[in-house]
Design an enzyme around this catalytic site. Structure first.
Site, PDB file in Angstrom:
ATOM      1  N   ARG A 121       0.811  -1.228   0.000  1.00  0.00           N
ATOM      2  CA  ARG A 121       0.000   0.000   0.000  1.00  0.00           C
ATOM      3  C   ARG A 121       0.841   1.273   0.000  1.00  0.00           C
ATOM      4  O   ARG A 121       0.367   2.343   0.386  1.00  0.00           O
ATOM      5  CB  ARG A 121      -0.994   0.010   1.166  1.00  0.00           C
ATOM      6  CG  ARG A 121      -2.002  -1.129   1.114  1.00  0.00           C
ATOM      7  CD  ARG A 121      -3.101  -0.940   2.138  1.00  0.00           C
ATOM      8  NE  ARG A 121      -4.068  -2.039   2.033  1.00  0.00           N
ATOM      9  CZ  ARG A 121      -4.035  -3.133   2.769  1.00  0.00           C
ATOM     10  NH1 ARG A 121      -3.071  -3.287   3.667  1.00  0.00           N
ATOM     11  NH2 ARG A 121      -4.951  -4.069   2.634  1.00  0.00           N
ATOM     12  N   LYS A 143       3.179  11.274 -11.276  1.00  0.00           N
ATOM     13  CA  LYS A 143       2.351  10.422 -12.131  1.00  0.00           C
ATOM     14  C   LYS A 143       3.112   9.142 -12.446  1.00  0.00           C
ATOM     15  O   LYS A 143       4.240   9.187 -12.956  1.00  0.00           O
ATOM     16  CB  LYS A 143       1.988  11.139 -13.433  1.00  0.00           C
ATOM     17  CG  LYS A 143       0.869  12.142 -13.304  1.00  0.00           C
ATOM     18  CD  LYS A 143       0.455  12.659 -14.678  1.00  0.00           C
ATOM     19  CE  LYS A 143      -0.738  13.570 -14.603  1.00  0.00           C
ATOM     20  NZ  LYS A 143      -1.153  14.058 -15.938  1.00  0.00           N
ATOM     21  N   GLU A 185       9.939  18.546 -24.567  1.00  0.00           N
ATOM     22  CA  GLU A 185       9.265  18.862 -23.307  1.00  0.00           C
ATOM     23  C   GLU A 185       9.790  20.167 -22.709  1.00  0.00           C
ATOM     24  O   GLU A 185       9.049  20.895 -22.055  1.00  0.00           O
ATOM     25  CB  GLU A 185       9.419  17.716 -22.312  1.00  0.00           C
ATOM     26  CG  GLU A 185       8.671  16.441 -22.685  1.00  0.00           C
ATOM     27  CD  GLU A 185       7.173  16.508 -22.361  1.00  0.00           C
ATOM     28  OE1 GLU A 185       6.707  17.541 -21.844  1.00  0.00           O
ATOM     29  OE2 GLU A 185       6.487  15.515 -22.635  1.00  0.00           O
ATOM     30  N   LYS A 227       7.103  23.093 -13.877  1.00  0.00           N
ATOM     31  CA  LYS A 227       6.245  21.957 -13.550  1.00  0.00           C
ATOM     32  C   LYS A 227       5.943  21.919 -12.061  1.00  0.00           C
ATOM     33  O   LYS A 227       4.815  21.610 -11.661  1.00  0.00           O
ATOM     34  CB  LYS A 227       6.890  20.645 -13.990  1.00  0.00           C
ATOM     35  CG  LYS A 227       5.970  19.455 -13.741  1.00  0.00           C
ATOM     36  CD  LYS A 227       6.366  18.203 -14.478  1.00  0.00           C
ATOM     37  CE  LYS A 227       5.291  17.136 -14.331  1.00  0.00           C
ATOM     38  NZ  LYS A 227       5.623  15.892 -15.065  1.00  0.00           N
ATOM     39  N   GLU A 237      -4.556  16.799 -10.749  1.00  0.00           N
ATOM     40  CA  GLU A 237      -5.199  17.210 -12.000  1.00  0.00           C
ATOM     41  C   GLU A 237      -6.714  17.294 -11.849  1.00  0.00           C
ATOM     42  O   GLU A 237      -7.478  16.729 -12.639  1.00  0.00           O
ATOM     43  CB  GLU A 237      -4.824  16.243 -13.129  1.00  0.00           C
ATOM     44  CG  GLU A 237      -4.910  16.855 -14.510  1.00  0.00           C
ATOM     45  CD  GLU A 237      -4.276  15.979 -15.585  1.00  0.00           C
ATOM     46  OE1 GLU A 237      -5.006  15.546 -16.474  1.00  0.00           O
ATOM     47  OE2 GLU A 237      -3.057  15.728 -15.508  1.00  0.00           O
ATOM     48  N   ARG A 242      -3.106  21.567 -13.803  1.00  0.00           N
ATOM     49  CA  ARG A 242      -2.106  20.577 -14.195  1.00  0.00           C
ATOM     50  C   ARG A 242      -2.360  20.045 -15.605  1.00  0.00           C
ATOM     51  O   ARG A 242      -1.424  19.601 -16.283  1.00  0.00           O
ATOM     52  CB  ARG A 242      -2.080  19.421 -13.187  1.00  0.00           C
ATOM     53  CG  ARG A 242      -0.991  18.414 -13.508  1.00  0.00           C
ATOM     54  CD  ARG A 242      -0.662  17.506 -12.355  1.00  0.00           C
ATOM     55  NE  ARG A 242       0.419  16.601 -12.725  1.00  0.00           N
ATOM     56  CZ  ARG A 242       1.105  15.850 -11.876  1.00  0.00           C
ATOM     57  NH1 ARG A 242       0.839  15.910 -10.585  1.00  0.00           N
ATOM     58  NH2 ARG A 242       2.073  15.068 -12.290  1.00  0.00           N
ATOM     59  N   ASN A 246      -0.350  18.875 -20.383  1.00  0.00           N
ATOM     60  CA  ASN A 246      -0.639  17.936 -21.470  1.00  0.00           C
ATOM     61  C   ASN A 246      -0.639  18.606 -22.841  1.00  0.00           C
ATOM     62  O   ASN A 246      -1.068  17.985 -23.823  1.00  0.00           O
ATOM     63  CB  ASN A 246      -1.990  17.257 -21.230  1.00  0.00           C
ATOM     64  CG  ASN A 246      -1.957  16.323 -20.037  1.00  0.00           C
ATOM     65  OD1 ASN A 246      -1.031  15.542 -19.867  1.00  0.00           O
ATOM     66  ND2 ASN A 246      -2.965  16.423 -19.176  1.00  0.00           N
ATOM     67  N   HIS A 249       0.046  16.592 -25.948  1.00  0.00           N
ATOM     68  CA  HIS A 249      -0.026  15.172 -25.633  1.00  0.00           C
ATOM     69  C   HIS A 249      -1.247  14.484 -26.231  1.00  0.00           C
ATOM     70  O   HIS A 249      -1.170  13.306 -26.603  1.00  0.00           O
ATOM     71  CB  HIS A 249       0.001  14.966 -24.119  1.00  0.00           C
ATOM     72  CG  HIS A 249       1.351  15.161 -23.508  1.00  0.00           C
ATOM     73  ND1 HIS A 249       2.014  16.368 -23.552  1.00  0.00           N
ATOM     74  CD2 HIS A 249       2.173  14.302 -22.835  1.00  0.00           C
ATOM     75  CE1 HIS A 249       3.184  16.239 -22.941  1.00  0.00           C
ATOM     76  NE2 HIS A 249       3.301  15.017 -22.494  1.00  0.00           N
ATOM     77  N   HIS A 253      -0.309  11.523 -28.379  1.00  0.00           N
ATOM     78  CA  HIS A 253      -0.633  10.134 -28.022  1.00  0.00           C
ATOM     79  C   HIS A 253      -1.383   9.429 -29.144  1.00  0.00           C
ATOM     80  O   HIS A 253      -1.199   8.221 -29.359  1.00  0.00           O
ATOM     81  CB  HIS A 253      -1.464  10.111 -26.741  1.00  0.00           C
ATOM     82  CG  HIS A 253      -0.649  10.293 -25.495  1.00  0.00           C
ATOM     83  ND1 HIS A 253      -1.210  10.459 -24.248  1.00  0.00           N
ATOM     84  CD2 HIS A 253       0.693  10.331 -25.294  1.00  0.00           C
ATOM     85  CE1 HIS A 253      -0.255  10.596 -23.349  1.00  0.00           C
ATOM     86  NE2 HIS A 253       0.905  10.524 -23.957  1.00  0.00           N
ATOM     87  N   HIS A 267       8.161   9.368 -27.796  1.00  0.00           N
ATOM     88  CA  HIS A 267       7.154  10.163 -27.080  1.00  0.00           C
ATOM     89  C   HIS A 267       7.389  11.663 -27.251  1.00  0.00           C
ATOM     90  O   HIS A 267       6.463  12.424 -27.551  1.00  0.00           O
ATOM     91  CB  HIS A 267       7.150   9.802 -25.597  1.00  0.00           C
ATOM     92  CG  HIS A 267       6.259  10.678 -24.775  1.00  0.00           C
ATOM     93  ND1 HIS A 267       4.889  10.661 -24.890  1.00  0.00           N
ATOM     94  CD2 HIS A 267       6.547  11.631 -23.844  1.00  0.00           C
ATOM     95  CE1 HIS A 267       4.360  11.549 -24.058  1.00  0.00           C
ATOM     96  NE2 HIS A 267       5.345  12.149 -23.418  1.00  0.00           N
TER      97      HIS A 267
END
Length: 369
Positions: A121, A143, A185, A227, A237, A242, A246, A249, A253, A267
Site C-alpha cells: 500500500r 504520475k 518537453e 512543472k 489534475e 495541471r 498535457n 499530448h 498520443h 514520445h
C-alpha cells in the site's frame, strides 16, 4: 547545482539539478538509505553507463546495491513487467519505510513508481532520471503508470518521489534523437506558460541540445520549476491547472498509438508534433495568431523534431486518429478537453472541442505538405 522544491502539503521534496550527483548518491540520498542494502531498478542501458558510479558510491558508504534490470522501451511498462518487479521487491524484503531507486528514463521511473505505489500500500522511491525527457517531465510530479492494450498510461497512480536527482552528466550518453525528443518537453514549458523562456529557446535552444553546461542547467531547472509550480497548485489534475502540462499530448498520443508506440515516433517527438497541431488548431479557431503558430512550428523544426504529419508516412485518416483520442484518460463525461493556445505562453483548457472538427482538421493536416 540548482535545487527546486516541489511544495506539497506536508510532503514536499527537492529536485536537484547538477553534475556528478550519481557519483555522490550515498550522500545526496542519505536520509533514504536506512538499511545495509538498497534496491535499484535500472534501465539496462542506464546501468551500463552509470551503474558503476552508483554502485561505487553506495558501496563506499557500506551499502550493498541490489540491481533489477528493465529492458529499454515502452514494452516494459506492462502488467507482466509490473508483476515481476513487485515480486522481486517483495523477495528483497522491501518495507513501507524503505526507498527504491529508479535509474533511467521515463519508462523505469513510471514502472518503479507505480510498483512502489502499490507495494504494501505504498513505499518510498527516489528518481534518478538519466534522460532529458525524464529530468524535465516524468520524474517530477508523481504520475506513475503502465500501458495496456487499450492505451498508454491508463493504469496508474499518483505517487510522489521523495527526491529527484537530475544528473546532467548522464545526458552526454544519450543518442542525439533521444536528446532532441527530450528537448520537446523543455520547449513545451515555454509554449504553455512562459513566453520569455520560449523566446530564449527560440534563439539559443541549439546550445541546450548541444549540452552547453550553463544552458542545459538553465533549461532543465526552469522546466522543473515550471512543472513544480503547476503540480503544487493541482497535484491530482482536478482543477485544470495541471492539465496544461498535457499540451501536445492528446494529439501526440494519438500519433503514438497509430505508430504502435514504437520507435517510429518517440514520445517527445509525438509531443513536439502535437504542439504544432495544437497551435495550428488554435489558429484555425481564431484564438492564436497565425504568426505565433508558425513560430511554434519553426521552433520545433529547428530542433530537428517532426513538424509535419506527412513525415510519419501514416496510412490513415483524421477519423482514425480522432478515435485513438477517445481512449485518452482525460475523457470526462464523454467529452475530451484539449489544451489550446491563446498566445505563445498562454495555454488554456478547452472543453468545447467537437471530435468531428478534430477529425476534419487532421484530414487537412494529413493532406497538406
Amino acid at each position: 547545482m540548482a535545487v527546486i522544491p516541489v511544495e506539497l502539503a506536508g510532503r514536499g521534496y527537492e529536485v536537484r539539478v547538477g553534475n556528478r550527483l550519481l557519483a555522490d548518491l550515498a550522500a545526496q540520498a542519505r536520509p533514504f538509505l536506512r538499511k545495509r542494502h538498497a534496491c535499484i531498478v535500472a534501465d539496462a542501458n542506464a546501468r551500463r553507463h552509470w551503474g558503476e558510479a552508483v554502485g561505487n558510491s553506495l558501496s563506499a558508504a557500506g551499502i550493498e546495491p541490489r540491481w533489477y534490470d528493465v529492458a529499454p522501451g515502452e514494452t516494459s511498462k506492462s502488467w507482466d513487467s509490473l508483476a515481476r518487479l513487485t515480486d522481486w521487491l517483495l523477495d528483497q524484503g522491501v518495507e513501507r519505510g524503505d526507498h527504491v531507486f529508479a535509474l533511467g528514463g521515463g519508462v523505469v521511473g513510471d514502472l518503479t513508481g507505480f510498483a512502489c505505489a502499490i507495494l504494501k500500500r505504498g513505499c518510498g522511491f527516489v528518481q534518478l532520471p538519466t534522460t532529458l525527457l525524464a529530468q524535465v517531465d516524468s520524474s517530477v510530479g508523481g504520475k506513475t503508470a503502465i500501458n495496456t492494450a487499450a492505451g498508454k498510461n491508463l493504469i496508474g497512480a499518483f505517487h510522489q518521489p521523495s527526491l529527484v536527482l537530475a544528473d546532467l552528466g548522464t545526458l552526454g550518453t544519450l543518442p542525439e534523437r533521444e536528446l532532441r525528443a527530450g528537448y520537446a518537453e523543455v520547449l513545451k514549458y515555454g509554449v504553455l506558460g512562459d513566453r520569455g523562456f520560449f523566446d530564449w529557446l527560440e534563439q539559443d535552444g541549439r546550445t541546450v541540445v548541444a549540452l552547453d553546461p550553463a544552458a542545459t542547467e538553465r533549461a532543465v531547472a526552469a522546466s522543473v520549476a515550471a512543472k513544480a509550480r503547476i503540480v503544487a497548485e493541482d497535484e491530482r489534475e482536478t482543477s485544470g491547472a495541471r492539465a496544461l502540462l498535457n499540451l501536445g499530448h492528446t494529439f501526440g498520443h494519438a500519433l503514438e498509438a497509430e505508430t504502435g508506440f514504437s520507435d517510429r515516433l518517440l514520445h517527445g517527438e509525438g509531443v513536439a508534433l502535437g504542439m504544432v497541431l495544437a497551435a495550428r488548431y488554435s489558429a484555425r479557431r481564431g484564438e492564436i495568431s497565425l504568426a505565433d503558430a508558425q513560430r511554434v512550428t519553426a521552433a520545433v523544426d529547428a530542433a530537428g523534431l517532426p513538424a509535419e504529419i506527412s513525415a510519419l508516412g501514416l496510412e490513415c485518416d483524421g477519423r482514425r486518429l480522432a478515435d485513438h483520442m477517445l481512449h485518452d484518460k482525460k475523457m470526462d463525461a464523454g467529452t475530451l478537453p484539449f489544451i489550446l493556445l491563446r498566445a505563445i505562453g498562454e495555454a488554456y483548457l478547452a472543453r468545447d472541442v467537437e471530435m468531428t472538427d478534430i477529425a476534419a482538421f487532421l484530414d487537412e493536416q494529413l493532406q497538406a505538405h
